[in-house]
Design an enzyme around this catalytic site. Sequence first.
Site, PDB file in Angstrom:
ATOM      1  N   THR A 432       0.851  -1.179   0.000  1.00 50.07           N
ATOM      2  CA  THR A 432       0.000   0.000   0.000  1.00 50.07           C
ATOM      3  C   THR A 432       0.890   1.234   0.000  1.00 50.07           C
ATOM      4  OG1 THR A 432      -1.670  -1.198   1.290  1.00 50.07           O
ATOM      5  CG2 THR A 432      -1.827   1.206   1.245  1.00 50.07           C
ATOM      6  N   VAL A 433       0.493   2.252  -0.783  1.00 51.29           N
ATOM      7  CA  VAL A 433       1.280   3.478  -0.899  1.00 51.29           C
ATOM      8  C   VAL A 433       0.634   4.554  -0.044  1.00 51.29           C
ATOM      9  CG1 VAL A 433       2.207   5.238  -2.445  1.00 51.29           C
ATOM     10  CG2 VAL A 433       1.989   2.864  -3.227  1.00 51.29           C
ATOM     11  N   ASP A 536      10.701  -2.152 -18.628  1.00 54.01           N
ATOM     12  CA  ASP A 536       9.306  -2.397 -18.245  1.00 54.01           C
ATOM     13  C   ASP A 536       8.496  -1.119 -18.374  1.00 54.01           C
ATOM     14  OD1 ASP A 536       7.079  -3.791 -17.406  1.00 54.01           O
ATOM     15  OD2 ASP A 536       7.531  -3.585 -15.271  1.00 54.01           O
TER      16      ASP A 536
END
Length: 575
Positions: A432-433, A536
Amino acid sequence: MVLICFSLSFGDAMLPIHNHPIAKPNCNESCGNVSIPFPFGMTPDCYLRRRFLVTCNYSFQPPRPFLRNSTIEITNISLAGQLNVLKLISRDCYRDGISEIRVEPQLTLSSLLTVNYTANKFIAVGCDTYAVVQGYYKRNSSSTSDRYVTGCMSMCNSIKDADNSGECSGVGCCQTSIPKGARNATITLRSYNNYTFVTEKRGCSYAFLVEEAAFNFSENYLSSLKNKKKLPLVLDWVIGNEKCEMAKRNSTAYACKSNNSDCHDNSNGYRCSCMQGYDGNPYLEDGCQDIDECIDRKPNYRCAKDAICKNTEGNYTCTCPPDFSGDGTECNRDNPQRKIRDNLVLGVTLGVAFLVIIVCGWSYTGFQRRKMLMMKKNFFQENGGLVLQERLTGQEGSSNTNTTKIFTAEELERATNHFDKDRVVGQGGYGTVYKGYLKDNRIVAIKKSKVIDRNQIEQFINEVIVLSQINHRNVVKLLVPLLVYEFINNGTLSEQLHDKVKSSTLSLDIRLRVAASCGSTFLLALTAYPPIIHRDIKSVNILLDKSYTAKVSDFGASRLVPGDQTSYLHWFKEL
């Protein structure tokens, strides 16, 4: 119902008290279940006089003692001067106008025995009954005996009319007292009418001297008397007919042999008892022994609960323990020195207990702190902390001025207000940020992992190493190596493209600016220093800051181009 009671009697009696019978040495102490104390005995060597002879009848099982050679059965002998016996019942039953059954036993006692006038009653039972008891009694002040006559009458219509309350009040039962000092008793039992046969109305008539406590009249008692032959009776006995003063003159015949015995006058003679503080048989030499009141503690024991009891010959003393006040019968803890000492002991005890609690608390807290530090150290090592430190240490000598700093968990908790849910700005597959504020007022994004994936440790370390060496306007700056990034206001490019609300607010100028900055992200290998291959690039990894400048994130799979590589194309081919 007719009740007639009459009495011609005079005199008085007295009940002495004592206990604990002890037999004469080398004599049988009992007959069956009854103790035989001296002066009573079953052989000439065991009784004081023949008047105290007890005959043990061994034809019964268990054997039964009888008074001398009479039919008076003894049930208990007390040194207090009482003799409990069983006496035959007088009865009168009719058939064919003739008295079929008439039993009128007589009671004849020696001059040392009398009928106890307070414990016994004369009682007649029947529905057409009058009974008379007569005999002789001895007056207090005279050695001669006087005659007495007393009796009562009982009438009822039927046995069922008898009083069931337990009162012998004249309906089916009557009672009267006997005189003091009665030595014999002859009972006469009659009815006023002649009966041809025994009927429910007539029944049988009964008369007897009986211990009052053992008699409880009821309708059933009328029928139960048919099967009873004897009822309990209480007799008094004395050791001699003379008074104490006269008996003491004849030292040979004087019966109080124990040194610790007393003599007591009685209306019929005298008795012996042990002095206060002694117990046993006063009629035997050394028969009265000292009582240890400190052990026995009889009802008259007078020492206080906290007192010290000391037994003495024939007595005992009570004293209060040290630091107590009182005379022994009462002891109070009111000594000032005792109070001071008790308070001091209590204070020291509480102080030591409090100190032990504090020491134990400090020890436990220190243990938990060391345990937590050890856990953090282990977690740091297990999650690549040592590898990260080694690689960052290897970069300290480089010319790169973009240094990194390792923050503690406590600093990150303060930055996120203890990871407050209101600080959440995004959710990822691995964590979670949170939005955080550092001490220098910088706004950062802090990613807190949900689980520990050991397969991602190398990727995490690689991302930290790469970002710690990159300083590019289109790369999200890594501020701390615990995935603490600079905070990007406008989210990801993916959100701007696919969210209708956000995409509708983008002007053409902003769209062109986003497109131009996004294009430059693909040239990181050429413009960044050191050059980097992201590997990416996708819309979810491109963030837009407050000026809509594109910045690349998630460098876990990226690679740095070696500084001495002359051909980027050659290096691309190797990748």
